[in-house]
Design an enzyme around this catalytic site. Structure first.
Site, short mmCIF file in Angstrom:
data_model
loop_
_atom_site.label_atom_id
_atom_site.label_comp_id
_atom_site.label_asym_id
_atom_site.label_seq_id
_atom_site.Cartn_x
_atom_site.Cartn_y
_atom_site.Cartn_z
N HIS A 55 28.23 38.63 75.90
CA HIS A 55 28.70 39.92 76.38
C HIS A 55 28.11 40.32 77.73
O HIS A 55 28.83 40.72 78.65
CB HIS A 55 28.40 41.01 75.34
CG HIS A 55 28.92 42.35 75.73
ND1 HIS A 55 30.26 42.60 75.92
CD2 HIS A 55 28.27 43.52 76.01
CE1 HIS A 55 30.44 43.87 76.27
NE2 HIS A 55 29.25 44.45 76.34
N PHE A 112 27.27 51.06 77.74
CA PHE A 112 26.83 51.99 76.69
C PHE A 112 25.48 51.54 76.13
O PHE A 112 25.34 50.41 75.69
CB PHE A 112 27.90 52.00 75.60
CG PHE A 112 27.63 52.93 74.45
CD1 PHE A 112 27.72 54.30 74.62
CD2 PHE A 112 27.34 52.44 73.19
CE1 PHE A 112 27.51 55.17 73.56
CE2 PHE A 112 27.14 53.29 72.11
CZ PHE A 112 27.21 54.66 72.30
N ASP A 168 32.04 36.67 72.63
CA ASP A 168 31.40 37.95 72.92
C ASP A 168 31.16 38.63 71.58
O ASP A 168 32.10 38.87 70.82
CB ASP A 168 32.33 38.78 73.81
CG ASP A 168 31.73 40.11 74.24
OD1 ASP A 168 30.91 40.67 73.50
OD2 ASP A 168 32.10 40.60 75.32
N SER A 194 31.38 46.23 80.31
CA SER A 194 31.53 46.82 78.97
C SER A 194 32.10 48.24 79.06
O SER A 194 33.17 48.45 79.63
CB SER A 194 30.17 46.79 78.26
OG SER A 194 30.29 47.05 76.90
N MET A 195 31.39 49.26 78.55
CA MET A 195 31.87 50.63 78.72
C MET A 195 31.99 50.99 80.19
O MET A 195 32.84 51.79 80.57
CB MET A 195 30.94 51.63 78.02
CG MET A 195 31.37 53.09 78.21
SD MET A 195 30.17 54.31 77.66
CE MET A 195 28.97 54.26 78.98
#
Length: 259
Positions: free
Chosen positions: A224, A25, A194, A93-94
Site C-alpha cells: 500500500h 488517513f 495492497d 491513499s486517502m
C-alpha cells in the site's frame, strides 16, 4: 501536542510549476517526504501539509473529520495557485481522494492529478457498522506500514479512531459522486497486492472520471505505502515525467504570478 519527529509539514520554494502532495488517513507527511524532496530537487515548488489531527497522537484525530482534512489541502492549494502558473495535485491513499476532490472542485486551475493506491470506499461489514460502532468502541487497530520493503516504516497511528473512520466513509461517498467532474490529465499508480485498499478502488476511479488523458501504472513490487516501498523511485520518475509533459516549463524560474 507536539508533532512527531519526521511528521512535520514540508514546503519548498522552486519554480513556477507547483505540486501539492496529500498524505493518507492516520499517516503523515513522512510517507511522501522522499517524493516531495525528489520534485523539489528538480526545481518544482512543493507543498506537503500535515492534515489536522495527524502526526501527533490518535486522540487528536478523534475530534477531526473530513471537512478539516479537506480544508487544509484546499488552503495549501490556494497558496500554490497564488504563487505558481501551473499546479498539480498528488496523493497517497486517502490523500488520493483528497486530490481527486480538489480536481473536481477547482477544475482548470489544476493542471493534472497523480494518485497512488487511492482509496474511494470503506470496505467490509465494518463500513455498515461504523455509524453505531463508533459510539461504542473508540478505536480499532491501525493501518500503517503496509510495505513490502524490509526495514521501511511508515510513521502513523497504531490505532484508528472510529469517529474519524466514519467521517472518512462519508468523504469517500462524496468523492465517488464527484468523480465524473474530474477532467484533468490523470496518472494513477497502484499495487496489485495492497492490504489496505483493494485494486477495485483504482478500477472504479478509472471507470468514473471524465479525464481523457489517463495513464495507469502497476506497482508490482510494492504494497500500500508504495511511496516508501520498492517502486518509490518509479513513482517519482513517472510523476515528474507526467508533470514535465504537461508543463514544459517545469523546474524553470520565471513569472511567479497567475493562477
Amino acid at each position: 501536542m507536539p508533532v512527531l519527529p519526521g511528521a512535520e509539514p514540508y514546503r519548498h520554494e522552486g519554480g513556477e510549476v507547483g505540486v501539492l502532495l496529500c498524505h493518507g488517513f492516520t499517516g503523515s507527511p513522512q510517507s511522501l517526504r522522499p517524493w516531495a524532496g525528489y520534485l523539489a530537487e528538480r526545481g518544482l515548488t512543493v507543498s506537503l501539509p500535515l492534515l489536522p489531527g495527524h502526526g501527533t497522537r490518535w486522540q487528536d484525530m478523534r475530534v477531526t473529520g473530513w471537512q478539516d482534512w479537506y480544508a487544509e489541502v484546499d488552503r495549501a492549494l490556494r497558496e500554490l495557485l497564488e504563487r505558481c502558473t501551473r499546479v498539480f495535485v498528488v496523493g497517497l491513499s486517502m490523500g488520493g481522494a483528497l486530490a481527486l476532490r480538489l480536481a473536481a472542485k477547482h477544475g482548470r486551475e489544476i493542471s493534472g492529478v497523480v494518485v497512488v493506491n487511492p482509496g474511494i470506499k470503506v470496505h467490509g461489514a465494518a463500513a455498515y457498522a461504523l455509524p453505531v460502532l463508533r459510539h461504542l468502541v473508540p478505536t480499532t487497530r491501525g493501518l500503517t506500514s503496509d510495505i513490502a520493503k524490509e526495514g521501511a516504516r511508515e510513521l502513523g497511528y497504531d490505532r484508528v479512531p472510529l469517529h474519524a473512520a466514519h467521517s472518512l466513509r462519508n468523504f469517500f461517498r462524496l468523492v465517488d459522486t464527484a468523480l465524473p467532474q474530474v477532467t484533468q490529465p490523470l496518472l494513477l499508480l497502484h499495487s496489485p497486492e495492497d492490504h489496505v485498499v483493494p485494486p477495485a478502488d483504482s478500477a472504479r476511479i478509472l471507470s468514473r472520471v471524465s479525464s481523457v488523458d489517463v495513464r495507469e501504472v502497476l506497482l508490482e513490487q510494492s504494497y500500500h505505502v508504495a511511496t516508501l516501498d520498492h517502486d518509490a523511485e518509479r513513482i517519482f520518475e513517472e510523476s515528474h515525467a507526467f508533470i514535465g509533459r504537461l508543463a514544459p516549463t517545469v523546474g524553470k524560474k520565471g513569472s511567479t504570478t497567475g493562477g
